[in-house]
Design a protein around this motif. Structure first.
Motif, PDB file in Angstrom:
ATOM      1  N   ARG A  64     -49.180   4.806 -46.451  1.00  0.00           N
ATOM      2  CA  ARG A  64     -48.685   5.787 -45.527  1.00  0.00           C
ATOM      3  C   ARG A  64     -47.102   6.010 -46.095  1.00  0.00           C
ATOM      4  N   VAL A  65     -46.626   5.166 -46.886  1.00  0.00           N
ATOM      5  CA  VAL A  65     -45.304   5.592 -47.737  1.00  0.00           C
ATOM      6  C   VAL A  65     -45.767   6.782 -48.669  1.00  0.00           C
ATOM      7  N   ILE A  66     -46.624   6.630 -49.340  1.00  0.00           N
ATOM      8  CA  ILE A  66     -47.006   7.706 -50.349  1.00  0.00           C
ATOM      9  C   ILE A  66     -47.313   8.896 -49.658  1.00  0.00           C
ATOM     10  N   GLU A  67     -47.964   9.003 -48.696  1.00  0.00           N
ATOM     11  CA  GLU A  67     -48.436   9.887 -48.125  1.00  0.00           C
ATOM     12  C   GLU A  67     -47.256  10.732 -47.426  1.00  0.00           C
ATOM     13  N   GLU A  68     -46.354   9.880 -47.127  1.00  0.00           N
ATOM     14  CA  GLU A  68     -44.962  10.563 -46.333  1.00  0.00           C
ATOM     15  C   GLU A  68     -44.063  11.315 -47.462  1.00  0.00           C
ATOM     16  N   TYR A  69     -43.977  10.627 -48.502  1.00  0.00           N
ATOM     17  CA  TYR A  69     -43.287  10.974 -49.656  1.00  0.00           C
ATOM     18  C   TYR A  69     -43.714  12.490 -50.225  1.00  0.00           C
ATOM     19  N   GLY A  70     -45.110  12.207 -50.366  1.00  0.00           N
ATOM     20  CA  GLY A  70     -45.674  13.454 -50.537  1.00  0.00           C
ATOM     21  C   GLY A  70     -45.544  14.826 -49.717  1.00  0.00           C
ATOM     22  N   LYS A  71     -45.330  14.431 -48.489  1.00  0.00           N
ATOM     23  CA  LYS A  71     -44.956  15.423 -47.413  1.00  0.00           C
ATOM     24  C   LYS A  71     -43.644  16.142 -47.689  1.00  0.00           C
ATOM     25  N   ILE A  72     -42.716  14.905 -48.100  1.00  0.00           N
ATOM     26  CA  ILE A  72     -41.299  15.351 -48.130  1.00  0.00           C
ATOM     27  C   ILE A  72     -41.092  16.071 -49.468  1.00  0.00           C
ATOM     28  N   GLY A  73     -42.022  15.904 -50.399  1.00  0.00           N
ATOM     29  CA  GLY A  73     -41.917  16.540 -51.789  1.00  0.00           C
ATOM     30  C   GLY A  73     -41.005  15.523 -52.588  1.00  0.00           C
ATOM     31  N   ILE A  74     -41.079  14.353 -52.511  1.00  0.00           N
ATOM     32  CA  ILE A  74     -40.691  13.286 -53.420  1.00  0.00           C
ATOM     33  C   ILE A  74     -41.989  13.065 -54.373  1.00  0.00           C
ATOM     34  N   GLY A  75     -41.510  13.383 -55.447  1.00  0.00           N
ATOM     35  CA  GLY A  75     -42.720  13.459 -56.308  1.00  0.00           C
ATOM     36  C   GLY A  75     -43.052  12.021 -57.291  1.00  0.00           C
ATOM     37  N   TYR A  76     -42.121  11.193 -56.958  1.00  0.00           N
ATOM     38  CA  TYR A  76     -42.598   9.940 -57.937  1.00  0.00           C
ATOM     39  C   TYR A  76     -42.368   8.895 -56.972  1.00  0.00           C
ATOM     40  N   TRP A  77     -43.201   7.490 -57.246  1.00  0.00           N
ATOM     41  CA  TRP A  77     -43.145   6.404 -56.471  1.00  0.00           C
ATOM     42  C   TRP A  77     -42.800   5.137 -57.266  1.00  0.00           C
ATOM     43  N   ALA A  78     -41.945   4.203 -56.728  1.00  0.00           N
ATOM     44  CA  ALA A  78     -41.812   3.098 -57.712  1.00  0.00           C
ATOM     45  C   ALA A  78     -41.940   1.649 -56.647  1.00  0.00           C
ATOM     46  N   THR A  79     -42.098   0.632 -57.420  1.00  0.00           N
ATOM     47  CA  THR A  79     -42.579  -0.549 -56.687  1.00  0.00           C
ATOM     48  C   THR A  79     -42.281  -1.843 -57.211  1.00  0.00           C
ATOM     49  N   HIS A  80     -41.722  -2.870 -56.679  1.00  0.00           N
ATOM     50  CA  HIS A  80     -41.979  -4.157 -57.040  1.00  0.00           C
ATOM     51  C   HIS A  80     -43.429  -4.720 -57.024  1.00  0.00           C
ATOM     52  N   ASP A  81     -43.779  -5.726 -57.709  1.00  0.00           N
ATOM     53  CA  ASP A  81     -45.228  -6.094 -57.931  1.00  0.00           C
ATOM     54  C   ASP A  81     -45.682  -6.557 -56.415  1.00  0.00           C
ATOM     55  N   THR A  82     -44.809  -7.349 -55.896  1.00  0.00           N
ATOM     56  CA  THR A  82     -44.919  -8.137 -54.629  1.00  0.00           C
ATOM     57  C   THR A  82     -44.680  -7.048 -53.325  1.00  0.00           C
ATOM     58  N   ASP A  83     -44.128  -5.946 -53.645  1.00  0.00           N
ATOM     59  CA  ASP A  83     -44.192  -4.979 -52.482  1.00  0.00           C
ATOM     60  C   ASP A  83     -45.605  -4.785 -51.849  1.00  0.00           C
ATOM     61  N   VAL A  84     -46.467  -4.655 -53.008  1.00  0.00           N
ATOM     62  CA  VAL A  84     -47.685  -4.094 -52.552  1.00  0.00           C
ATOM     63  C   VAL A  84     -49.002  -5.105 -52.787  1.00  0.00           C
ATOM     64  N   ILE A  85     -48.543  -6.242 -53.632  1.00  0.00           N
ATOM     65  CA  ILE A  85     -49.506  -7.254 -53.943  1.00  0.00           C
ATOM     66  C   ILE A  85     -49.000  -8.473 -53.475  1.00  0.00           C
ATOM     67  N   PRO A  86     -49.708  -9.238 -52.573  1.00  0.00           N
ATOM     68  CA  PRO A  86     -49.208 -10.525 -52.125  1.00  0.00           C
ATOM     69  C   PRO A  86     -49.268 -11.529 -53.154  1.00  0.00           C
ATOM     70  N   SER A  87     -48.206 -12.506 -53.440  1.00  0.00           N
ATOM     71  CA  SER A  87     -47.878 -13.239 -54.524  1.00  0.00           C
ATOM     72  C   SER A  87     -49.374 -13.957 -54.957  1.00  0.00           C
ATOM     73  N   GLU A  88     -50.180 -14.178 -54.075  1.00  0.00           N
ATOM     74  CA  GLU A  88     -51.197 -15.011 -54.194  1.00  0.00           C
ATOM     75  C   GLU A  88     -52.320 -14.279 -54.819  1.00  0.00           C
ATOM     76  N   ALA A  89     -52.082 -13.025 -54.713  1.00  0.00           N
ATOM     77  CA  ALA A  89     -53.375 -12.098 -55.269  1.00  0.00           C
ATOM     78  C   ALA A  89     -53.030 -11.583 -56.558  1.00  0.00           C
ATOM     79  N   LEU A  90     -51.687 -11.817 -56.957  1.00  0.00           N
ATOM     80  CA  LEU A  90     -51.346 -11.311 -58.479  1.00  0.00           C
ATOM     81  C   LEU A  90     -52.285 -11.804 -59.474  1.00  0.00           C
ATOM     82  N   GLY A  91     -52.681 -10.813 -60.465  1.00  0.00           N
ATOM     83  CA  GLY A  91     -53.536 -11.499 -61.490  1.00  0.00           C
ATOM     84  C   GLY A  91     -54.921 -11.681 -61.127  1.00  0.00           C
ATOM     85  N   THR A  92     -55.208 -11.315 -59.868  1.00  0.00           N
ATOM     86  CA  THR A  92     -56.775 -11.684 -59.468  1.00  0.00           C
ATOM     87  C   THR A  92     -57.585 -10.412 -59.185  1.00  0.00           C
TER      88      THR A  92
END
Ligand code: 3MF
Ligand code: MG
Ligand code: MG
Length: 414
Positions: A64-92
């Motif tokens: 949803r965030v990426i889609e909304e950024y796209g609509k607004i015209g924000i061309g780039y996206w950045a993230t922390h690892d755990t913003d998108v991957i739960p800690s326990e799933a890192l490296g799996t």
């Protein structure tokens, strides 16, 4: 203004949208995409919580965030690892699956991933920082940083950012500062060395590794509290690849300790280390309120952008602000982000106007040309220049005029 009828909940979004349109002055998504403006996952996903605050918004997916950024015209996206991957799933395998979904969401919406960063401050494992006394925790932190580099290369990122806000202490004497700095450097060294190996394999350039300072929070006392402290750290001899490490100053973080953001940026520029920039606003000597760019210090912001434009800064402008708790989820994408982007672009355009303004140009040239009268007598030198120096104040006035549009004929009647 007279009284108004109450606005029932189902009509509130429409009211906000109508008044937002009535403000005018918004840029098209195509125009917005021309700038290297980056939208962090965590900014749009911020739920309004803090130590004294319960959340006011629901969790939201990266799709949803990426889609909304796209609509607004924000061309780039950045993230922390755990913003998108739960800690326990890192490296799996789950991480690979999520990263693939991110890649697809970015491609579907015409965005690129600009930057990745490792969360080394939120999880309980980092209670004593990523440079903890425990060799096992430090090993885990190094692995996390290397894993983030892998994610960055997979997503095509150009930058990795590090915010060592938990590098410090609550209680004096609990950590030995030189040892902790050395251990932190070992983490960065591992990330840079891993990056060199991964980039070579992938046929990609290495990432630009950028350190971000904040003077207060979450540690009570912070070992690298300012961009200047980080410049000293980069040049301390502790890093195996100082040439790969630069800065990601944040506007408010420099203001918070009482510094002048423009001067902090100038010092980073002089050192050739201004690579990435978190843009937002706030107040001096207060906590990290992360208000959107230009809402508190527009005149200072104009000056900051004059500096960056005139030095050819071409790195990202990262929208690291927090939509206020009073803004709804619809408001985050309908008001917060588009208006922040548009204020930034307006200020950037104005900075161009400042650079071309004939009055400012002539004043600057006149000051630099001096009086033509040489003397070893300071009194004579002062007298020879004193009328010229009045231009300093006039420059301040002219910048104010440009900020309010007086240079384009905007007037107020008396
Ligand atoms: C904290 C910050 C961070 C950093 C981020 C990237 C959550 O005050 O500004 O945002 O910008 O960790 O390094
Ligand atoms: Mg930041
Ligand atoms: Mg901040």
């Amino acid at each position: 203004m007279g009284a108004m009828n109450p606005t029932p909940p189902e009509k509130q979004q429409a009211l906000v949208a109508r008044l937002t349109d009535a403000c005018g002055g918004s840029y098209s998504p195509e125009t917005r995409r021309k700038y290297y403006i980056t939208g962090p996952q965590w900014a749009a996903a911020y739920e309004g919580h803090a130590i004294f605050h319960a959340p006011t918004r629901e969790p939201i997916s990266f799709e949803r965030v990426i889609e909304e950024y796209g609509k607004i015209g924000i061309g780039y996206w950045a993230t922390h690892d755990t913003d998108v991957i739960p800690s326990e799933a890192l490296g799996t395998a789950k991480q690979d699956e999520i990263v693939a979904r991110i890649g697809k969401a970015l491609a579907d919406n015409g965005l690129k991933c600009s930057m990745v960063t490792t969360e080394t401050f939120h999880h309980a494992v980092f209670a004593s920082s990523p440079a903890s006394e425990s060799p096992e925790i430090r090993k885990y932190a190094r692995w996390r940083m290397c894993n983030t580099i892998d994610i960055g290369h997979t997503l095509g990122a150009e930058f990795a950012v590090y915010w060592p806000g938990s590098l410090g202490y609550q209680v004096q004497g609990a950590v030995e500062e030189t040892e902790t700095l050395k251990w932190y450097a070992e983490g960065l060294n591992a990330a840079c060395e891993h990056d060199i190996a991964v980039a070579a394999k992938a046929g990609r350039p290495t990432l630009k590794h950028c350190m971000e300072a904040k003077p207060f929070e979450p540690a009570a006392e912070i070992l690298l509290p300012t961009s200047d402290a980080m410049l000293a750290f980069i040049n301390s001899g502790l890093l195996t690849h100082p040439e790969m490490v630069g800065l990601n100053p944040e506007y408010l973080h420099e203001l918070m300790w009482g510094g002048a953001p423009r001067a902090a940026l100038a010092r980073a520029l002089t050192a050739g280390k201004l690579w990435h920039f978190d843009i937002n606003d706030g107040y001096r000597l207060k906590h990290d309120v992360d208000i959107a760019v230009g809402l508190v210090n527009p005149l200072d912001w104009l000056n900051v952008l004059v500096l960056l434009r005139s030095h050819g800064y071409n790195g990202p402008f990262n929208l690291d602000f927090k939509p206020p708790r009073t803004t709804s989820q619809a408001g985050v994408f309908g008001v917060s982000f588009p208006t922040a982007v548009d204020r930034f672009i307006t200020l950037w355009e104005m900075a161009g106007e400042v650079m071309e303004d004939p009055i400012l140009k002539e004043a600057g040239l006149a000051l630099r040309a001096g009086s033509g009268i040489a003397s070893g007598d300071p009194k004579v030198l002062f007298e020879a220049n004193k009328e010229l120096m009045t231009l300093h104040e006039l420059i301040g006035h002219r910048l104010f005029q440009i900020l309010i549009g007086a240079n384009r004929g905007r007037v107020y009647s008396v």
